[in-house]
Design an enzyme around this catalytic site. Sequence first.
Site, short mmCIF file in Angstrom:
data_model
loop_
_atom_site.label_atom_id
_atom_site.label_comp_id
_atom_site.label_asym_id
_atom_site.label_seq_id
_atom_site.Cartn_x
_atom_site.Cartn_y
_atom_site.Cartn_z
N ALA A 160 92.96 49.48 84.83
CA ALA A 160 92.43 48.47 83.90
C ALA A 160 93.47 48.23 82.80
CB ALA A 160 91.13 48.97 83.30
N LYS A 161 93.60 46.98 82.40
CA LYS A 161 94.59 46.64 81.36
C LYS A 161 93.87 46.66 80.01
CE LYS A 161 98.30 43.27 80.66
NZ LYS A 161 99.38 44.19 80.31
#
Length: 309
Positions: A160-161
Site C-alpha cells: 500500500a502506498k
Amino acid sequence: MSQTFEGNMVWHEGKMVPYEKAAVPLMSHTLHYGTGAFEGIRAYKTKNGPAIFRAQEHFERLVDSVKAFGGTLNFSPEQMIQGAIEVIRANRFEECYLRPIAYLDDSNRGLKLPPAPKFLISMVAWNWGKYLGDDAQKLGIRVKTSSFRRADVSSSLPAAKITGAYLTSVLARKEANDNGADEGLLLDAHGHVAEGSGENLFAVKNGKLFTPHTMSILPGITRQSVVEMCQSLGLSVEEKNMTRNDLYLADELFFTGTAVEVTPIREVDGRPVGKSAPGPISKKLGELFFSIVEGRNDNFRKWLTLVQG
Ligand code: PMP
C-alpha cells in the site's frame, strides 16, 4: 527548483478549486499519524495531446491503499481518472506529474480509527521534470545503501502506498544525499535488497534481469510495465531474493518508478556499475519506455489515457 502552486487548480473531492482553497483541517488524523494514501502519476506530451500513463492501475492502487486502513473513498477509479483529466485541462498542462492524496478529516482524535473510515481526496498536478536531475537518465546516478531498513510485512503494509511509510524513505534519501549520493537504496529486515526510497530496482547480469520479489517493496506500476516490456523484447526477468552481492557484481543496475521513469545507476556504495555509465539493456529499456509514454509505440497504446478524449 522552488515552485509555487499559486494559480494552480486542484481537484478537491470532485470539485475544481484554486490551490489556496483546497484546505485540509489542522487536526486531520493523516497529518498527525501518517494515515493517508497517495499516488504519483505522470501525464506525457504526445502528438494527440497529453496522455496519462497507466491511469487505471494507479487509481486502483489508491483504492487498495485506502482499503489497507479498512477505508473507502467517495470516488471510483473511473471518476478519479476524470478528475485527473479535469486537472490537466484546467491547468493547460502538456505534461505533468499528478498527485492524488487520500486523507482523513478531523473527526477522530487520538489513534483510534472508526471501523470504516471515509477518506477525502484531492489531486494536485505540476510540472516536475526529471526527479533526480536533468542528467540522471543520460549519465546514471550514484546510489548508497541505507542504514535504514525498509519496513516489511511484519511491521507495515508495503504493497500500500501509505503516507506514514515514507518516513523511512525520507531518512534514507537524506542519508544518501548527506553522503554525496543521489539516492538511497533500502535493504529489508533480513538484509535483502528491497527498493530505492521511491523506486524499484532491477539488476542485469549476463544478459538476464533480476528484481527483488514483492515481499518488502511497493510493487511498482513502472516495474510491472518494465517486466512486460522485457517480455516483448525476449529478455528474461526473474524475481528473487537479492543481496548486496547482486548489486556489487551486476553488469547493470537501474531504478524504475513514476518519478524516476527508467534511471540507470552508475555507482553503488562507491563501486562503479559496469563502465560507470548506463549499460546497453538499461538504455534499450529507457528508449522503449519513452517511446511508449510519448505515444510513439502502437504495441503499448493501451497503457495511455488521452486527455482530449
Ligand atoms: N517504491 C516506492 C517506495 C515508491 O514510492 C514508488 C513510487 N510510487 C515506487 C516503488 C515505484 O512505483 P511506481 O512505478 O508505481 O511509481
